[in-house]
Every structure is written in C-alpha cells, then in structure tokens.
Design a protein around this motif. Structure first.
Motif, PDB file in Angstrom:
ATOM      1  N   ASP A 111    -128.788-144.723  10.028  1.00  0.00           N
ATOM      2  CA  ASP A 111    -128.888-145.557  11.226  1.00  0.00           C
ATOM      3  C   ASP A 111    -129.322-146.977  10.873  1.00  0.00           C
ATOM      4  O   ASP A 111    -128.924-147.931  11.529  1.00  0.00           O
ATOM      5  CB  ASP A 111    -129.858-144.944  12.235  1.00  0.00           C
ATOM      6  N   GLN A 114    -126.318-149.006   9.738  1.00  0.00           N
ATOM      7  CA  GLN A 114    -125.365-149.332  10.802  1.00  0.00           C
ATOM      8  C   GLN A 114    -125.979-150.394  11.699  1.00  0.00           C
ATOM      9  O   GLN A 114    -127.146-150.344  12.031  1.00  0.00           O
ATOM     10  CB  GLN A 114    -125.015-148.093  11.631  1.00  0.00           C
ATOM     11  N   TRP A 116    -126.232-151.992  15.265  1.00  0.00           N
ATOM     12  CA  TRP A 116    -126.002-151.704  16.663  1.00  0.00           C
ATOM     13  C   TRP A 116    -125.982-153.028  17.404  1.00  0.00           C
ATOM     14  O   TRP A 116    -126.960-153.739  17.467  1.00  0.00           O
ATOM     15  CB  TRP A 116    -127.113-150.820  17.232  1.00  0.00           C
TER      16      TRP A 116
END
Length: 117
Positions: A111, A114, A116
């Motif tokens: 996460d 990545q 967002w």
C-alpha cells in the motif's frame, strides 16, 4: 485454535505468567499428543490384523486380496488419523506464528508503494 487460546499459549513463556496455567496448558498439549499416538497405535494394530487376516482368508489369490474391500477401512481411517495428526501437530504448518505479521507488513509495504490520488 481460537485467537485467544493461541495468544494465551504463546504467552506461556512470559515470566509473569501463572505457573499453574502454564502447567495446565502443557498438560493439555501432552494429553493431545498422547491421544494421537494411541490413535496411531490402534490404527496400525487393527488395520494390520484386518489386512493380514484378509490375506490368509483369500488363500493367496491376488485378485481377491487387492480389492477395494481389503483396504477401505484402512484408507478412510487413515484420512481420519491424518486429520487428527494435523489438529495436534499441524496448527502452525500453514499459518505459523509469524505468518500474520509478515502478511500485514507485506500489505502495508504494498500500500505504501501505491499512490492513492
């Protein structure tokens, strides 16, 4: 094993843990292992006798001896014995104690990489 019992069992090595509780958990574990060994011994004795008596009964005819009926009980009981063994020894076979922490860290790292937006 439930999460609470797993945590409780892992805390057995804690210095502040009640010695009576440690003894009780260790005693239960030994009883489970002993139960498995007794189950395995009975499996070997009963199925060994069953297969040997079937061999004597068929008068050495390979077609009768190597039939489904000769090994049915041993096969299905063996599946049950395998399940019993996994319940006693295989708790951490697939999901060992560090598995959850490693997976959590893996997902957190994934996460983090990545974006967002």
């Amino acid at each position: 094993m439930g999460r609470y019992r797993k945590q409780l069992f892992e805390n057995v090595q804690d210095e502040n843990f009640n010695p009576d509780t440690r003894y009780e958990l260790a005693y239960k574990r030994v009883k489970r292992i002993k139960g498995f060994y007794v189950h395995a011994l009975v499996y070997v004795l009963v199925n060994g006798y069953s297969i040997i008596s079937r061999f004597d009964y068929t008068e050495h005819s390979d077609n009768d001896f190597f039939s489904w009926e000769t090994f049915t009980v041993a096969i299905f009981w063996g599946i049950g014995l395998l399940a019993h063994g996994l319940s006693v020894f295989g708790r951490n076979l697939f999901f060992n104690t560090d598995w959850e922490e490693r997976k959590i860290q893996e997902f957190m790292d994934k996460d983090k990489s990545q974006k967002w937006e």
